[in-house]
Motif scaffolding. Sequence first.
Motif, PDB file in Angstrom:
ATOM      1  N   ALA A 155      50.444  49.402  97.527  1.00 21.98           N
ATOM      2  CA  ALA A 155      50.596  50.508  98.471  1.00 21.98           C
ATOM      3  C   ALA A 155      49.372  50.593  99.372  1.00 21.98           C
ATOM      4  O   ALA A 155      48.290  50.128  99.007  1.00 21.98           O
ATOM      5  CB  ALA A 155      50.771  51.822  97.720  1.00 21.98           C
ATOM      6  N   ALA A 156      49.575  51.179 100.521  1.00 23.94           N
ATOM      7  CA  ALA A 156      48.478  51.461 101.438  1.00 23.94           C
ATOM      8  C   ALA A 156      48.790  52.772 102.141  1.00 23.94           C
ATOM      9  O   ALA A 156      49.954  53.101 102.341  1.00 23.94           O
ATOM     10  CB  ALA A 156      48.329  50.331 102.457  1.00 23.94           C
ATOM     11  N   TRP A 157      47.772  53.530 102.508  1.00 24.51           N
ATOM     12  CA  TRP A 157      47.999  54.811 103.158  1.00 24.51           C
ATOM     13  C   TRP A 157      46.833  55.140 104.067  1.00 24.51           C
ATOM     14  O   TRP A 157      45.778  54.510 104.008  1.00 24.51           O
ATOM     15  CB  TRP A 157      48.233  55.921 102.133  1.00 24.51           C
ATOM     16  N   GLN A 158      47.055  56.152 104.900  1.00 24.38           N
ATOM     17  CA  GLN A 158      46.048  56.592 105.852  1.00 24.38           C
ATOM     18  C   GLN A 158      46.112  58.107 105.998  1.00 24.38           C
ATOM     19  O   GLN A 158      47.202  58.680 106.001  1.00 24.38           O
ATOM     20  CB  GLN A 158      46.315  55.939 107.219  1.00 24.38           C
ATOM     21  N   ASN A 159      44.974  58.738 106.092  1.00 27.82           N
ATOM     22  CA  ASN A 159      44.845  60.171 106.363  1.00 27.82           C
ATOM     23  C   ASN A 159      45.479  61.070 105.299  1.00 27.82           C
ATOM     24  O   ASN A 159      45.978  62.146 105.611  1.00 27.82           O
ATOM     25  CB  ASN A 159      45.408  60.521 107.748  1.00 27.82           C
ATOM     26  N   LEU A 160      45.466  60.628 104.048  1.00 26.91           N
ATOM     27  CA  LEU A 160      45.877  61.491 102.953  1.00 26.91           C
ATOM     28  C   LEU A 160      44.619  62.087 102.330  1.00 26.91           C
ATOM     29  O   LEU A 160      43.534  61.520 102.431  1.00 26.91           O
ATOM     30  CB  LEU A 160      46.692  60.715 101.922  1.00 26.91           C
ATOM     31  N   SER A 161      44.767  63.212 101.670  1.00 27.52           N
ATOM     32  CA  SER A 161      43.606  63.899 101.094  1.00 27.52           C
ATOM     33  C   SER A 161      42.936  63.033 100.028  1.00 27.52           C
ATOM     34  O   SER A 161      43.589  62.181  99.413  1.00 27.52           O
ATOM     35  CB  SER A 161      44.034  65.227 100.474  1.00 27.52           C
ATOM     36  N   PRO A 162      41.651  63.256  99.787  1.00 27.02           N
ATOM     37  CA  PRO A 162      40.967  62.517  98.729  1.00 27.02           C
ATOM     38  C   PRO A 162      41.622  62.713  97.363  1.00 27.02           C
ATOM     39  O   PRO A 162      41.726  61.776  96.575  1.00 27.02           O
ATOM     40  CB  PRO A 162      39.553  63.075  98.744  1.00 27.02           C
ATOM     41  N   GLU A 163      42.104  63.925  97.096  1.00 30.25           N
ATOM     42  CA  GLU A 163      42.759  64.206  95.809  1.00 30.25           C
ATOM     43  C   GLU A 163      44.046  63.404  95.672  1.00 30.25           C
ATOM     44  O   GLU A 163      44.325  62.837  94.614  1.00 30.25           O
ATOM     45  CB  GLU A 163      43.061  65.709  95.664  1.00 30.25           C
ATOM     46  N   LEU A 164      44.832  63.385  96.735  1.00 30.60           N
ATOM     47  CA  LEU A 164      46.082  62.621  96.701  1.00 30.60           C
ATOM     48  C   LEU A 164      45.790  61.125  96.610  1.00 30.60           C
ATOM     49  O   LEU A 164      46.439  60.405  95.852  1.00 30.60           O
ATOM     50  CB  LEU A 164      46.939  62.925  97.923  1.00 30.60           C
ATOM     51  N   SER A 165      44.811  60.663  97.334  1.00 31.74           N
ATOM     52  CA  SER A 165      44.437  59.240  97.263  1.00 31.74           C
ATOM     53  C   SER A 165      44.047  58.856  95.843  1.00 31.74           C
ATOM     54  O   SER A 165      44.448  57.794  95.341  1.00 31.74           O
ATOM     55  CB  SER A 165      43.277  58.947  98.224  1.00 31.74           C
ATOM     56  N   GLU A 166      43.300  59.697  95.171  1.00 33.57           N
ATOM     57  CA  GLU A 166      42.898  59.418  93.795  1.00 33.57           C
ATOM     58  C   GLU A 166      44.113  59.403  92.873  1.00 33.57           C
ATOM     59  O   GLU A 166      44.246  58.540  92.006  1.00 33.57           O
ATOM     60  CB  GLU A 166      41.865  60.454  93.314  1.00 33.57           C
ATOM     61  N   TRP A 167      45.027  60.357  93.060  1.00 32.48           N
ATOM     62  CA  TRP A 167      46.257  60.393  92.250  1.00 32.48           C
ATOM     63  C   TRP A 167      47.030  59.097  92.437  1.00 32.48           C
ATOM     64  O   TRP A 167      47.517  58.513  91.478  1.00 32.48           O
ATOM     65  CB  TRP A 167      47.122  61.608  92.636  1.00 32.48           C
ATOM     66  N   LEU A 168      47.181  58.659  93.679  1.00 32.19           N
ATOM     67  CA  LEU A 168      47.921  57.429  93.950  1.00 32.19           C
ATOM     68  C   LEU A 168      47.257  56.232  93.285  1.00 32.19           C
ATOM     69  O   LEU A 168      47.933  55.402  92.679  1.00 32.19           O
ATOM     70  CB  LEU A 168      48.030  57.209  95.458  1.00 32.19           C
ATOM     71  N   LYS A 169      45.952  56.133  93.358  1.00 33.59           N
ATOM     72  CA  LYS A 169      45.236  55.024  92.730  1.00 33.59           C
ATOM     73  C   LYS A 169      45.450  54.999  91.216  1.00 33.59           C
ATOM     74  O   LYS A 169      45.590  53.951  90.598  1.00 33.59           O
ATOM     75  CB  LYS A 169      43.742  55.116  93.030  1.00 33.59           C
ATOM     76  N   GLU A 170      45.522  56.178  90.621  1.00 32.81           N
ATOM     77  CA  GLU A 170      45.668  56.277  89.164  1.00 32.81           C
ATOM     78  C   GLU A 170      47.103  56.097  88.691  1.00 32.81           C
ATOM     79  O   GLU A 170      47.338  55.700  87.549  1.00 32.81           O
ATOM     80  CB  GLU A 170      45.152  57.639  88.675  1.00 32.81           C
ATOM     81  N   ASN A 171      48.077  56.379  89.551  1.00 33.34           N
ATOM     82  CA  ASN A 171      49.469  56.435  89.097  1.00 33.34           C
ATOM     83  C   ASN A 171      50.398  55.372  89.671  1.00 33.34           C
ATOM     84  O   ASN A 171      51.545  55.301  89.263  1.00 33.34           O
ATOM     85  CB  ASN A 171      50.043  57.826  89.379  1.00 33.34           C
ATOM     86  N   LEU A 172      49.932  54.580  90.611  1.00 36.43           N
ATOM     87  CA  LEU A 172      50.802  53.515  91.129  1.00 36.43           C
ATOM     88  C   LEU A 172      50.559  52.232  90.384  1.00 36.43           C
ATOM     89  O   LEU A 172      49.524  51.958  89.867  1.00 36.43           O
ATOM     90  CB  LEU A 172      50.561  53.304  92.629  1.00 36.43           C
TER      91      LEU A 172
END
Length: 89
Positions: A72-89
């Motif tokens: 996955a890749a993303w842009q302009n998401l919150s730091p909290e959401l980015s961390e969640w994605l890194k941990e859960n994808l």
Amino acid sequence: MKSYLISYDLIGPNRDYDSVTEKIKSYGTWARPLESVWIIKSDDSATTIRDNVFSVMDSNDKLFVTGLTGAAAWQNLSPELSEWLKENL
């Protein structure tokens, strides 16, 4: 548990966003990266998740559920959401 992406368009006259939100949140582990896009963790199949979420939608609403592979890749998401994605994808 597997990660799934859920996306929907509510078309019907009722547009009951609250019921759809509650149904998706009932999976316990979830994130909402965009307005009508969610990511959940579940042992259920995509078909079971689709049926569960669609049970609170109108018959002409649109729903898409797919399993995620972790890429996955993303842009302009919150730091909290980015961390969640890194941990859960």
